[in-house]
Design a protein around this motif. Structure first.
Motif, short mmCIF file in Angstrom:
data_model
loop_
_atom_site.label_atom_id
_atom_site.label_comp_id
_atom_site.label_asym_id
_atom_site.label_seq_id
_atom_site.Cartn_x
_atom_site.Cartn_y
_atom_site.Cartn_z
N LEU A 214 0.79 -1.23 0.00
CA LEU A 214 0.00 0.00 0.00
C LEU A 214 0.82 1.29 0.00
CD1 LEU A 214 -2.82 -1.08 2.48
CD2 LEU A 214 -2.81 -1.17 -0.02
N LYS A 215 2.13 1.20 0.22
CA LYS A 215 2.95 2.40 0.22
C LYS A 215 4.42 2.03 0.11
CE LYS A 215 1.41 4.00 4.22
NZ LYS A 215 1.26 4.76 5.47
N SER A 216 5.24 3.03 -0.14
CA SER A 216 6.69 2.84 -0.19
C SER A 216 7.35 3.70 0.88
CB SER A 216 7.24 3.24 -1.56
OG SER A 216 6.74 2.38 -2.56
N TYR A 217 8.43 3.19 1.43
CA TYR A 217 9.19 3.89 2.47
C TYR A 217 10.63 4.04 2.04
CZ TYR A 217 5.80 3.93 6.32
OH TYR A 217 4.73 4.19 7.14
N ILE A 218 11.23 5.18 2.38
CA ILE A 218 12.66 5.37 2.19
C ILE A 218 13.35 4.85 3.45
CG2 ILE A 218 12.65 7.75 3.08
CD1 ILE A 218 14.78 6.67 0.16
N ASN A 219 14.48 4.17 3.27
CA ASN A 219 15.26 3.62 4.38
C ASN A 219 16.67 4.19 4.36
OD1 ASN A 219 13.47 1.24 5.13
ND2 ASN A 219 13.81 0.88 2.96
N ILE A 220 17.21 4.50 5.51
CA ILE A 220 18.65 4.67 5.62
C ILE A 220 19.17 3.31 6.03
CG2 ILE A 220 20.54 5.70 6.90
CD1 ILE A 220 19.07 8.30 6.96
N SER A 221 20.07 2.76 5.22
CA SER A 221 20.49 1.37 5.40
C SER A 221 21.83 1.24 6.12
CB SER A 221 20.57 0.68 4.04
OG SER A 221 19.35 0.83 3.33
#
Length: 146
Positions: A78-85
């Protein structure tokens, strides 16, 4: 504003990674080393080259690299998230001192790619340092090797 306070954050175009990789890779290796065997610096570089991880560099002044980190995008139904990896610096205080410019820049970048949220999987120290920017602890990850 002194040169000490002036920072510049930039995402690195995939074609330019070679020009900064020796220094950035050295900083990021520390984060790979604590990934419990999930990544080494070679596998992280492969993901950067493939576009599944995005390299960012934080510079002080005109050319002093003070931090490197990677981002990725998680796409959920249902959505996309940005991640700091992965994050690396020789000065751990960098993340708190410059968190506003890092988070605002990455947030804007993520919005351009359709992300509606931001997530970080990392050590507990992130919770306290990012709480002033509206982040909250939402999950706990536990693990065991089998």
């Amino acid at each position: 504003m002194t040169d000490e306070d002036r920072v510049f954050l930039t995402p690195v175009s995939p074609g330019l990674v070679d020009y900064c990789w020796v220094e950035a890779g050295t900083l990021l290796k520390k984060a790979c080393d604590v990934s419990n065997g999930r990544y080494d610096i070679i596998s992280l570089r492969r993901e950067i080259d493939s576009g599944s991880q995005h390299l960012w560099i934080l510079y002080r002044g005109d050319n002093e690299m003070i931090a490197a980190f990677t981002t990725s995008i998680s796409t959920y139904p249902l959505k996309s998230y940005i991640n700091i990896s992965f994050c690396g610096s020789n000065d751990e205080g960098i993340w708190i001192k410059h968190r506003d410019v890092i988070i605002s820049s990455v947030t804007g970048w993520g919005k351009n790619f359709g992300c509606s949220g931001f997530e970080i999987i990392g050590r507990m120290g992130w919770v306290k340092s990012l709480a002033p920017l509206g982040f909250k602890r939402s999950h706990v990850t536990i693990e065991k090797e089998i």
